[in-house]
Enzyme design. Sequence first.
Site, mmCIF file in Angstrom:
data_model
loop_
_atom_site.group_PDB
_atom_site.id
_atom_site.type_symbol
_atom_site.label_atom_id
_atom_site.label_comp_id
_atom_site.label_asym_id
_atom_site.label_seq_id
_atom_site.Cartn_x
_atom_site.Cartn_y
_atom_site.Cartn_z
ATOM 1 N N GLY B 289 0.835 -1.200 0.000
ATOM 2 C CA GLY B 289 0.000 0.000 0.000
ATOM 3 C C GLY B 289 0.874 1.255 0.000
ATOM 4 O O GLY B 289 1.963 1.280 -0.566
ATOM 5 N N SER B 290 0.422 2.255 0.732
ATOM 6 C CA SER B 290 1.044 3.577 0.645
ATOM 7 C C SER B 290 2.487 3.642 1.125
ATOM 8 O O SER B 290 3.200 4.581 0.780
ATOM 9 C CB SER B 290 0.225 4.582 1.447
ATOM 10 N N THR B 291 2.906 2.718 1.956
ATOM 11 C CA THR B 291 4.297 2.785 2.392
ATOM 12 C C THR B 291 5.235 2.705 1.193
ATOM 13 O O THR B 291 6.367 3.150 1.249
ATOM 14 C CB THR B 291 4.648 1.659 3.388
ATOM 15 N N GLU B 592 -5.876 5.803 1.430
ATOM 16 C CA GLU B 592 -6.454 5.643 0.118
ATOM 17 C C GLU B 592 -6.920 4.210 -0.082
ATOM 18 O O GLU B 592 -6.371 3.272 0.479
ATOM 19 C CB GLU B 592 -5.376 5.963 -0.927
#
Lengths: 363, 594
Positions: B289-291, B592
């Site tokens: 994901g966003s990492t 998100e």
Amino acid sequence: MPKKLSPDKVLFCVVIILVLFGIGMVYSASAAVALEHFHSTSYFLIKQIVSMAIGLLLMMLLLNTNYRIFKKPFIVYTLLALSLGMLAYLAVASPAQGFSRWLRWRGFSFQPSELAKLCLVIFLAFYLDRNREKLNNAYQTVFPLLAVVGTLVILIMKQPDLGTAIFVVLIAVVMMFIAGVNWKYLGGIFLSASLLFYWLIVRVPYRWERLLAFVNPWKDPLGYGFQPIQSLIAIASGGVSGLGVGQSTQKLFYLPAPHTDFIYSVIGEELGLIGASLAVVAFGIFMARGTRAAVKAPDHFGTFLAAGLTLMIILQALINISVTLTLLPTKGLPLPFISYGGSALIVSLIAVGILLNISQYSS
Amino acid sequence: MNLVKRKTYIRISLLILVVFIWMGLILWRLVSLQVYQRDRLAQRGKIQRERTIKLNPKRGRIYDRNGKELAVNVEMTSIYALPTEVTNPSQTASKLAKVLPVKRSILEKRLRSNKSFVWIERKVEPEPTQQIRELKLPGIGFLKEDKRYYPQGKLASHVIGFAGVDSQGLNGLEHLYDREIRGESGMELTLIDAKRRDFLPEGITRKEATSGNDIVVNIDAIIQYIAEKELAETVRTTGAKGGSVVIMNPRSGEVLAIANQPDYDPNNFARYSESSWRNRAVTDIYEPGSTFKILLLAMALEEKVVGLDDHFYCGEGGIEVAGSYIRDHKPYGVLSTKQIIEYSSNVGAIIIGSRIGKQKLYHHVQRYGFGKKTRIDLPGESGGIVLPFRKWSGVSVGSISIGQEICVTPLQLLTIASAIANEGYVMKPRVVKKVLSRRGELLNEFSPSPVRRIISPQTAQQLLNIMIAVVERGTGTAAKLPGYIIAGKTGTAQKFDPVAQRYGPDKYVASFIGFLPANDPVIAMIVVIDEPQGSYYGGEVAAPLFKEIAQQLVKYLRIPPRQRDQTHLVATNILAGREREGVEWSNSPQEEKR
């Protein structure tokens, strides 16, 4: 008139060598077993030396006793009665204990079946000589003789000691053959023995299986095949020159009776092909000298007696050795002069004494 | 000589012939056995009378970096029976069953076995052993055996693993370093008689066992303890399925702690399910994901396709990529590059990704080490998944830009991201620090080894600054630790449901990756929480756990706090007047989803 000579020195020497050799092998084979059960490595050795001393004494006594003393009906029938009596006593007195091969008295024990073998040979020599003229008369000669042998066999079977029983029949047949009993009787005995064999052994699965173990011991290496395999391993391990005296490892409880029935296996392992075949050669010399005495004997009685005694010893030796080599199924017969066992040694030496006495005479 | 006598002689001669033929047969048999079959049969005799006794070596011990014992050996007693010597099996079984945790019927079965030797119970404690000794049961014997013991219980159990009843390493370091730790068995050759007893008590030959080597790991038991305790607490309160925490020194690649939930006690490993033995941080993959966006930005900066102060129109809260519509938490309008990361805008990330382009994105993903094992010294490592280039679809660039369609292990992501805190160098992660002989001589020491440089020091510093902003005012404010500057990035990824072949609506992986202190990082840490119930945002579930652990770490490691004014200075520099919105973001996380 027969000439009196000196006793057969070769025969004498071979026997002395075999006996002394036996003492050594008994010690080597039995030390571990003796230590295990009697806390002394020389337990069997000492007993065997005592038996040897008695045996040699009796041998010298009989060497100096004219063998014709055994031609006297009184002596012969007394001996026969003594044997039958002791065997009958064993059969009746202690059937409950299962195995009853020994008479015991104050720490001494005696195996009547050993004496019975000797007495049978003497009786047969006497009887066959006496009935030489009517040898093939069924009712006067053959049947009474078979009755005596049959009684012995039945009493010995009661112990039970199948090996000795079969051996007694074998000796009787051999002596009848020497004396010239008609083939048809010998054939009859063979036939009835076969039937009996079938009845007692082949029909009983566990006995038959056990008997067959010698044909292919590897089929059941931990069961019936165990003893034959251990014997083969022992003998083969010896190779040509052997592992050396005292070096057998198979005698350490792998062999069932290393100092009695399987002493030849220990000989094979410790002394190799050389030692094992020399032992056979020694028995071969014994055979040659014993039959020489038989052939040279001045009378039929002497011939029958000498031949009977010689074959009694030789056949036992051959059967015993053949068992260790798995050429024959396991039978409880000792190796004459060598195996541990006082009764057998003393009886063998008495037989040799008589044989040596016969060897002094020549027609 | 008369005829009768002559016939007798012939008969005797016949018998002599028979006897000599018989003797010939015997001699032939002797030659056959003693010459031709000798080797085969003698070998058989040798086998049946030789007994080799295995002498077990001492298994090497495992210590943490400060010398705390993690795996040691305790001498226990194993109880065996010689069934042939057991006089009364049923009575013996009853007596044993009163002391041992084995059923009476099972014991009796063993005692009635037709084997010559059976184990009754391996590695029994001293007290029951003494009770059984006092029973003086015939046919029951005792043997000393080492049992593996883990004095810290569950601590670092996934890293250490465990050894089985025969001292064979089955999991973790016990398994991977088994050859090192196990030592070499010795042996004693003795001769036995048919009753299976030695008759040469001193043996023929004897080769002593060689003790195994000791291992010192980079794991710090106290850091490990903090990580485990806090992870367990978070997993419990969030009702998550599981979770992992990995703590490393970003400069050296030394692994200081690996904690996983669910966990198990290696002293009683058989009582736990096999899934709890798994070292999830190393073996299990997830979509980051966003990492991942921070690394996406790294690629963009290195390729110079974006500048830090470029502005992007991030539209009305969504973007169409090859027919799929990817949403932001809310419409952001115009965002700067920094802000895209701070607020973790999906639309922004996809725009950055498309600027990098398919070819170069694939090239960098490969070069950074995604899809490849880190080759950490732990068993069962997964290398994650990067689809081969020819399988990339029209949505691949977009998906990867927001950390989907790519799978990593927590350890792998931490290892790669640590380059940001290490002037662009990816270090090889290491669990084992050194190997010592039993007597303490140093046999092998593993020094830090860089694997590759993925970014320039300047880019690394720029990224670090952006990560500081994420914590100060972006999605990661829950990780903020007063007095310290922390760099971090949150992640919330939807889990792909392999059965339904789509992303599930309510299954998430919440994560946080960060460095501390950001001005001079000594700690790199990743926190991954699998399927938390209720709140599932990385900023709400993972960031607070990061903070809890970080708070205790700075105390334990005595990391001095920054001077107040300096902290203020840095903060004001970064905040650049958007503090109000930052606070707002932290209250309603900007994560998100598609």
